[in-house]
Design a protein around this motif. Structure first.
Motif, short mmCIF file in Angstrom:
data_model
loop_
_atom_site.label_atom_id
_atom_site.label_comp_id
_atom_site.label_asym_id
_atom_site.label_seq_id
_atom_site.Cartn_x
_atom_site.Cartn_y
_atom_site.Cartn_z
N TRP A 8 35.22 58.09 -134.96
CA TRP A 8 33.90 57.55 -134.66
C TRP A 8 32.99 57.71 -135.87
CZ3 TRP A 8 36.14 61.53 -131.81
CH2 TRP A 8 35.71 62.83 -132.13
N ASN A 9 31.89 56.97 -135.87
CA ASN A 9 30.95 57.01 -136.99
C ASN A 9 29.84 58.03 -136.73
OD1 ASN A 9 29.09 55.76 -135.24
ND2 ASN A 9 29.59 53.72 -135.99
N HIS A 10 28.85 58.07 -137.61
CA HIS A 10 27.79 59.08 -137.51
C HIS A 10 26.84 58.80 -136.34
CE1 HIS A 10 25.85 55.85 -139.77
NE2 HIS A 10 24.69 56.35 -139.41
N LYS A 11 26.99 57.65 -135.70
CA LYS A 11 26.18 57.33 -134.51
C LYS A 11 26.94 57.63 -133.22
CE LYS A 11 23.84 53.54 -136.92
NZ LYS A 11 23.57 52.08 -136.90
N ASN A 12 28.08 58.33 -133.33
CA ASN A 12 28.92 58.66 -132.18
C ASN A 12 29.56 57.44 -131.53
OD1 ASN A 12 28.36 61.57 -132.16
ND2 ASN A 12 26.29 60.95 -131.61
N GLN A 13 29.67 56.37 -132.31
CA GLN A 13 30.31 55.14 -131.84
C GLN A 13 31.77 55.13 -132.30
OE1 GLN A 13 27.69 52.54 -133.92
NE2 GLN A 13 26.14 52.51 -132.30
N ILE A 14 32.68 55.01 -131.34
CA ILE A 14 34.11 54.94 -131.68
C ILE A 14 34.35 53.66 -132.47
CG2 ILE A 14 36.45 54.84 -130.76
CD1 ILE A 14 35.35 56.27 -128.25
N ASP A 15 35.05 53.77 -133.60
CA ASP A 15 35.27 52.58 -134.41
C ASP A 15 36.73 52.35 -134.78
OD1 ASP A 15 35.57 54.59 -136.31
OD2 ASP A 15 33.69 54.14 -137.34
N ARG A 16 37.64 53.29 -134.43
CA ARG A 16 39.06 53.05 -134.71
C ARG A 16 39.91 54.03 -133.90
NH1 ARG A 16 42.36 50.20 -137.88
NH2 ARG A 16 40.51 49.06 -138.55
N VAL A 17 41.06 53.50 -133.41
CA VAL A 17 42.02 54.33 -132.68
C VAL A 17 43.44 53.96 -133.11
CG1 VAL A 17 43.04 54.82 -130.41
CG2 VAL A 17 40.55 54.67 -130.64
#
Length: 290
Positions: free
Chosen positions: A180-189
């Motif tokens: 996840w990014n610095h905004k707590n948004q998951i961006d890759r799995v």
């Protein structure tokens, strides 16, 4: 206090969210704030009167109120039983003695799945039926398959494929790693199947579903839930299904009637304030996503 009046709380979310249905709320009508909030946020010239509600709280009426920048979404009420269950799966404990949790995680971008060639077509079809249902049930969560790796942010493969993530290649079990990014948004799995433990297509499908559902929110699994739930800490090749509880928690996780990316303590405090305003004055609380 009428339904056209609003008690304003410090419920300002951090990010703008696009692509969801929204109800426009006219906050140009009569607006009141608690005395404490008025002292913190406004000046004496901003007031055009006050009243004392039935609980003896002083509420100050605001002159020429301007709504904060961002999209206003009404607080989504849930009873305490549901909130307790949601907290158990949505917030990961830092350590056993910690007073708070890590922040909750969620997807903002579309989930674009790439399947390796070793994933059987029947399994791919089965998984996409599963994800299409989730897509149709949950607002702001969009999931689809892509043909090329570079188009994806979700890779599903096996231990016999090219090892897309070095950190997983020595695991002797099926596993998914979430970023996840610095905004707590998951961006890759990266979801990797370990072949020795899943020898049939049915087992492959179920394992992928189990791991996939967990990565929709970096959820905890609950030992007390029935084995049919995807949020249960119980493996089953036959009984798992998208239960009402699974879907309700997922819908709530992606609701805009709560702030995203908070810790459990912040989440609890926001709900306390909203419920207090609702109980005292039948007031509508708004979350501003900015």
């Amino acid at each position: 206090m009428t339904n056209t009046q609003y008690i304003l709380l410090a419920l300002f979310c951090l990010f703008v969210f696009n692509g969801f249905s929204q109800t426009q709320i006219d906050t140009t009508k009569r607006v009141y704030v608690p005395l404490k909030t008025f002292k913190e946020k406004f000046k004496s010239k901003d007031s055009i009167g006050f009243f004392v509600d039935k609980h003896k709280d002083t509420l100050i009426r605001i002159n020429n109120y301007e709504a904060p920048k961002g999209i206003a979404v009404p607080y989504e009420y849930k009873d305490s039983t549901f909130l307790q269950q949601y907290e158990k799966v949505a917030f990961k404990i830092k350590h056993k003695d910690s007073a708070d949790t890590h922040t909750m995680k969620y997807w903002k971008d579309d989930i674009k799945i790439f399947f390796s060639e070793r994933i059987p077509r029947n399994v791919v079809k089965n998984i996409m039926i599963f994800t299409n249902r989730i897509d149709s049930e949950v607002d702001s969560l969009h999931i689809y398959q892509v043909k090329h790796l570079e188009q994806s942010n979700y890779v599903i493969y096996t231990d016999k494929d090219y090892q897309y993530l070095n950190g997983l290649k020595h695991y002797k079990r099926s596993e998914a790693w979430t970023y996840w990014n610095h905004k707590n948004q998951i961006d890759r799995v990266y979801l990797r199947l370990y072949s020795p433990e899943i020898i049939t297509e049915k087992l492959q499908s179920q394992m992928i579903k189990n791991l996939f559902f967990n990565t929709l929110g970096y959820f905890n699994l609950d030992n007390e839930l029935g084995c049919e739930n995807y949020l249960s800490n119980c493996y089953s090749a036959d009984n798992k299904q998208l239960t009402t509880l699974d879907l309700e928690i997922l819908k709530y996780h992606y609701s805009y009637g709560i702030c995203k990316g908070t810790t459990r303590n912040t989440f609890r405090e926001q709900h306390r304030q909203c419920k207090e305003a609702l109980n005292k004055s039948n007031a509508l609380s708004l979350f501003y996503h900015n």
